[in-house]
Design a protein around this motif. Sequence first.
Motif, PDB file in Angstrom:
ATOM      1  N   TRP A  45       0.846  -1.180   0.000  1.00 19.97           N
ATOM      2  CA  TRP A  45       0.000   0.000   0.000  1.00 19.97           C
ATOM      3  C   TRP A  45       0.886   1.237   0.000  1.00 19.97           C
ATOM      4  O   TRP A  45       1.689   1.419   0.927  1.00 19.97           O
ATOM      5  CB  TRP A  45      -0.895   0.012   1.235  1.00 19.97           C
ATOM      6  N   PRO A  46       0.786   2.100  -0.988  1.00 21.95           N
ATOM      7  CA  PRO A  46       1.641   3.286  -1.038  1.00 21.95           C
ATOM      8  C   PRO A  46       1.522   4.118   0.238  1.00 21.95           C
ATOM      9  O   PRO A  46       0.418   4.425   0.698  1.00 21.95           O
ATOM     10  CB  PRO A  46       1.094   4.049  -2.250  1.00 21.95           C
ATOM     11  N   GLY A  47       2.675   4.436   0.811  1.00 17.21           N
ATOM     12  CA  GLY A  47       2.698   5.279   2.000  1.00 17.21           C
ATOM     13  C   GLY A  47       2.401   4.557   3.301  1.00 17.21           C
ATOM     14  O   GLY A  47       2.387   5.174   4.365  1.00 17.21           O
ATOM     15  N   VAL A  48       2.148   3.244   3.247  1.00 17.32           N
ATOM     16  CA  VAL A  48       1.831   2.476   4.459  1.00 17.32           C
ATOM     17  C   VAL A  48       2.844   1.341   4.578  1.00 17.32           C
ATOM     18  O   VAL A  48       3.014   0.551   3.654  1.00 17.32           O
ATOM     19  CB  VAL A  48       0.401   1.900   4.411  1.00 17.32           C
ATOM     20  N   SER A  49       3.516   1.265   5.725  1.00 17.87           N
ATOM     21  CA  SER A  49       4.524   0.230   5.919  1.00 17.87           C
ATOM     22  C   SER A  49       3.926  -0.996   6.599  1.00 17.87           C
ATOM     23  O   SER A  49       3.172  -0.867   7.579  1.00 17.87           O
ATOM     24  CB  SER A  49       5.663   0.769   6.792  1.00 17.87           C
ATOM     25  N   PRO A  50       4.255  -2.204   6.135  1.00 19.96           N
ATOM     26  CA  PRO A  50       3.841  -3.416   6.850  1.00 19.96           C
ATOM     27  C   PRO A  50       4.405  -3.503   8.272  1.00 19.96           C
ATOM     28  O   PRO A  50       3.953  -4.341   9.047  1.00 19.96           O
ATOM     29  CB  PRO A  50       4.366  -4.541   5.962  1.00 19.96           C
ATOM     30  N   PHE A  51       5.397  -2.681   8.609  1.00 20.89           N
ATOM     31  CA  PHE A  51       5.811  -2.624  10.011  1.00 20.89           C
ATOM     32  C   PHE A  51       4.684  -2.080  10.888  1.00 20.89           C
ATOM     33  O   PHE A  51       4.677  -2.321  12.099  1.00 20.89           O
ATOM     34  CB  PHE A  51       7.060  -1.751  10.170  1.00 20.89           C
ATOM     35  N   ASP A  52       3.753  -1.339  10.304  1.00 24.09           N
ATOM     36  CA  ASP A  52       2.639  -0.767  11.062  1.00 24.09           C
ATOM     37  C   ASP A  52       1.414  -1.665  10.976  1.00 24.09           C
ATOM     38  O   ASP A  52       0.303  -1.239  10.632  1.00 24.09           O
ATOM     39  CB  ASP A  52       2.337   0.645  10.551  1.00 24.09           C
ATOM     40  N   THR A  53       1.625  -2.932  11.268  1.00 20.99           N
ATOM     41  CA  THR A  53       0.591  -3.950  11.365  1.00 20.99           C
ATOM     42  C   THR A  53       0.836  -4.714  12.660  1.00 20.99           C
ATOM     43  O   THR A  53       1.910  -4.605  13.266  1.00 20.99           O
ATOM     44  CB  THR A  53       0.665  -4.943  10.182  1.00 20.99           C
ATOM     45  N   PRO A  54      -0.131  -5.515  13.118  1.00 21.89           N
ATOM     46  CA  PRO A  54       0.150  -6.328  14.312  1.00 21.89           C
ATOM     47  C   PRO A  54       1.402  -7.184  14.167  1.00 21.89           C
ATOM     48  O   PRO A  54       2.188  -7.300  15.114  1.00 21.89           O
ATOM     49  CB  PRO A  54      -1.117  -7.176  14.453  1.00 21.89           C
ATOM     50  N   ALA A  55       1.616  -7.785  12.988  1.00 19.79           N
ATOM     51  CA  ALA A  55       2.816  -8.604  12.798  1.00 19.79           C
ATOM     52  C   ALA A  55       4.066  -7.745  12.823  1.00 19.79           C
ATOM     53  O   ALA A  55       5.086  -8.122  13.426  1.00 19.79           O
ATOM     54  CB  ALA A  55       2.728  -9.370  11.479  1.00 19.79           C
ATOM     55  N   VAL A  57       4.558  -4.826  14.299  1.00 17.22           N
ATOM     56  CA  VAL A  57       4.811  -4.365  15.675  1.00 17.22           C
ATOM     57  C   VAL A  57       5.380  -5.500  16.517  1.00 17.22           C
ATOM     58  O   VAL A  57       6.295  -5.296  17.327  1.00 17.22           O
ATOM     59  CB  VAL A  57       3.505  -3.814  16.286  1.00 17.22           C
ATOM     60  N   ALA A  58       4.848  -6.716  16.338  1.00 15.63           N
ATOM     61  CA  ALA A  58       5.349  -7.855  17.111  1.00 15.63           C
ATOM     62  C   ALA A  58       6.803  -8.164  16.772  1.00 15.63           C
ATOM     63  O   ALA A  58       7.588  -8.543  17.654  1.00 15.63           O
ATOM     64  CB  ALA A  58       4.473  -9.080  16.857  1.00 15.63           C
ATOM     65  N   VAL A  59       7.187  -7.997  15.505  1.00 17.25           N
ATOM     66  CA  VAL A  59       8.590  -8.198  15.127  1.00 17.25           C
ATOM     67  C   VAL A  59       9.482  -7.222  15.889  1.00 17.25           C
ATOM     68  O   VAL A  59      10.509  -7.604  16.467  1.00 17.25           O
ATOM     69  CB  VAL A  59       8.755  -8.035  13.597  1.00 17.25           C
ATOM     70  N   ARG A  60       9.106  -5.945  15.906  1.00 24.42           N
ATOM     71  CA  ARG A  60       9.944  -4.944  16.578  1.00 24.42           C
ATOM     72  C   ARG A  60       9.961  -5.162  18.093  1.00 24.42           C
ATOM     73  O   ARG A  60      10.966  -4.892  18.746  1.00 24.42           O
ATOM     74  CB  ARG A  60       9.451  -3.544  16.244  1.00 24.42           C
ATOM     75  N   ARG A  61       8.876  -5.676  18.656  1.00 22.11           N
ATOM     76  CA  ARG A  61       8.826  -5.912  20.110  1.00 22.11           C
ATOM     77  C   ARG A  61       9.577  -7.178  20.511  1.00 22.11           C
ATOM     78  O   ARG A  61      10.401  -7.168  21.415  1.00 22.11           O
ATOM     79  CB  ARG A  61       7.365  -6.009  20.563  1.00 22.11           C
ATOM     80  N   HIS A  62       9.291  -8.288  19.844  1.00 24.62           N
ATOM     81  CA  HIS A  62       9.785  -9.574  20.322  1.00 24.62           C
ATOM     82  C   HIS A  62      11.029 -10.077  19.591  1.00 24.62           C
ATOM     83  O   HIS A  62      11.778 -10.879  20.156  1.00 24.62           O
ATOM     84  CB  HIS A  62       8.676 -10.628  20.221  1.00 24.62           C
ATOM     85  N   CYS A  63      11.225  -9.638  18.359  1.00 25.44           N
ATOM     86  CA  CYS A  63      12.374 -10.118  17.593  1.00 25.44           C
ATOM     87  C   CYS A  63      13.590  -9.222  17.732  1.00 25.44           C
ATOM     88  O   CYS A  63      14.728  -9.699  17.590  1.00 25.44           O
ATOM     89  CB  CYS A  63      12.002 -10.267  16.125  1.00 25.44           C
ATOM     90  N   PRO A  74      13.295   1.022  16.282  1.00 22.64           N
ATOM     91  CA  PRO A  74      12.747   1.544  15.030  1.00 22.64           C
ATOM     92  C   PRO A  74      13.047   0.606  13.863  1.00 22.64           C
ATOM     93  O   PRO A  74      14.056  -0.104  13.847  1.00 22.64           O
ATOM     94  CB  PRO A  74      13.459   2.889  14.867  1.00 22.64           C
ATOM     95  N   ALA A  75      12.172   0.638  12.878  1.00 23.92           N
ATOM     96  CA  ALA A  75      12.311  -0.266  11.739  1.00 23.92           C
ATOM     97  C   ALA A  75      13.653  -0.098  11.037  1.00 23.92           C
ATOM     98  O   ALA A  75      14.287  -1.090  10.649  1.00 23.92           O
ATOM     99  CB  ALA A  75      11.160  -0.043  10.757  1.00 23.92           C
ATOM    100  N   ASP A  76      14.113   1.138  10.872  1.00 20.67           N
ATOM    101  CA  ASP A  76      15.395   1.355  10.199  1.00 20.67           C
ATOM    102  C   ASP A  76      16.535   0.722  10.974  1.00 20.67           C
ATOM    103  O   ASP A  76      17.443   0.106  10.380  1.00 20.67           O
ATOM    104  CB  ASP A  76      15.655   2.855  10.024  1.00 20.67           C
ATOM    105  N   ASP A  77      16.519   0.857  12.300  1.00 21.82           N
ATOM    106  CA  ASP A  77      17.561   0.242  13.125  1.00 21.82           C
ATOM    107  C   ASP A  77      17.481  -1.281  13.047  1.00 21.82           C
ATOM    108  O   ASP A  77      18.506  -1.967  13.000  1.00 21.82           O
ATOM    109  CB  ASP A  77      17.428   0.696  14.584  1.00 21.82           C
ATOM    110  N   TYR A  78      16.263  -1.786  13.042  1.00 19.12           N
ATOM    111  CA  TYR A  78      16.065  -3.235  12.972  1.00 19.12           C
ATOM    112  C   TYR A  78      16.649  -3.787  11.674  1.00 19.12           C
ATOM    113  O   TYR A  78      17.406  -4.775  11.680  1.00 19.12           O
ATOM    114  CB  TYR A  78      14.578  -3.561  13.069  1.00 19.12           C
ATOM    115  N   LEU A  79      16.330  -3.163  10.576  1.00 16.71           N
ATOM    116  CA  LEU A  79      16.799  -3.658   9.288  1.00 16.71           C
ATOM    117  C   LEU A  79      18.305  -3.481   9.128  1.00 16.71           C
ATOM    118  O   LEU A  79      18.972  -4.328   8.524  1.00 16.71           O
ATOM    119  CB  LEU A  79      16.056  -2.942   8.165  1.00 16.71           C
ATOM    120  N   VAL A 294      -1.530 -12.341  14.345  1.00 13.20           N
ATOM    121  CA  VAL A 294      -2.233 -11.683  15.457  1.00 13.20           C
ATOM    122  C   VAL A 294      -1.273 -11.328  16.582  1.00 13.20           C
ATOM    123  O   VAL A 294      -1.552 -10.445  17.392  1.00 13.20           O
ATOM    124  CB  VAL A 294      -3.399 -12.543  15.998  1.00 13.20           C
ATOM    125  N   GLY A 295      -0.136 -12.024  16.669  1.00 18.79           N
ATOM    126  CA  GLY A 295       0.869 -11.737  17.682  1.00 18.79           C
ATOM    127  C   GLY A 295       0.557 -12.386  19.018  1.00 18.79           C
ATOM    128  O   GLY A 295      -0.551 -12.883  19.261  1.00 18.79           O
TER     129      GLY A 295
END
Length: 379
Positions: A45-55, A57-63, A74-79, A294-295
């Motif tokens: 989706w243009p302008g919408v990142s899949p990081f801003d989904t339940p999955a 967010v769960a990656v940034r929290r738990h992974c 942050p997603a940039d730091d994670y990648l 769903v996380g």
Amino acid sequence: MATPAGPVHEALAELELVDHHCHGVVAGPLDRAGFEALLTEGDRWPGVSPFDTPAGVAVRRHCAPVLDLERHAPADDYLARRAELGPPEVNRRFLAAARTGVFCVDTGFTPHRLTTPGELAAAGGGVAHEIVRLETVAEAVAARGVEAGGYADAFRAAALDAVRRPGVIGVKSVAAYRTGFELDPARPSDAEVTRAARRWLARGGRLDEPVLVRHLLWTAVDLGLPLQLHTGFGDSDIRLHQVDPSRLTDWLHLTAGTIPVLLLHCWPYQRQAAYLAAVFEQVYLDMGLTLHHVGPVRARAVLEEALEITPFRKLLYSSDAYGVAEFYALGALAFRRGLGELLQDRVDADELGLPDALRLARWAAADNARRVYRLPDGH
């Protein structure tokens, strides 16, 4: 990836899982676009990142902590950290975090260069078995060239060859993606198969001819191995209203007493799947794919609905992880936490004895899959 305290949680944390349905992970580096594409079952989706989904967010929290980052990095730091460590180390860390002893790998979907079952198992410190996707077999038969009148025999022979390969323990169909489950449940006649093969072979493309999909499902019965069926949640190729597993009821009546039928994923039809598992001896289910989307926060709710009436011998664990190893770790965490919470609460409410809860946890985590696929204890 700590889980809440309690004897059931502690037991689940120590159990090695049997992941009865999964895929390889991408072996090479992923840029941001490539990684984000694998975070979602949806379109970009243009302008919408899949990081801003339940999955996401769960990656940034738990992974993130698995990569030595702070929670919610942050997603940039994670990648950036992911790229710094490199694919082999990233995959090793997340597969180790999943604590999976057995990987049952669907090898029939490979739009990316994925690890082989052996490579996946080596990275995770377990053993691998193969699940043969029957639509892939049928499409290979067509690609080699076959006359319509010879299609049925050619497909049957190719399927037999495929399941006789070392390490194959089951088969899978993606009829959900091709036709949905609004199919005549009866075994098609030879004449029907020939006419349908003539139509399909003339137009080419993937196997989406309803009569041939029926023929494929009945061929799976003849092969005698457990059959995995995608149901419910999937990408936009799915017509969700057509993949409610209860639409399989008449076919399940006709195939009673033959092979185990394993309903994959199921959401949002986990209650319908539970009903089928409760009334048909041959039906089993899992909540794979659903759990990492769903996380851990919502995993309990999904599993609780699935287990309202599902016999405890009928729930299996799967991750349905594909592409990114994070989903192995997230799927395992969500399963352990969700199942642990609901079983521990039943113990605390004196609705379930602790020995029973520990036994049910072992069944769902590994033993049910070992029984269905006839795997030896330990592998």
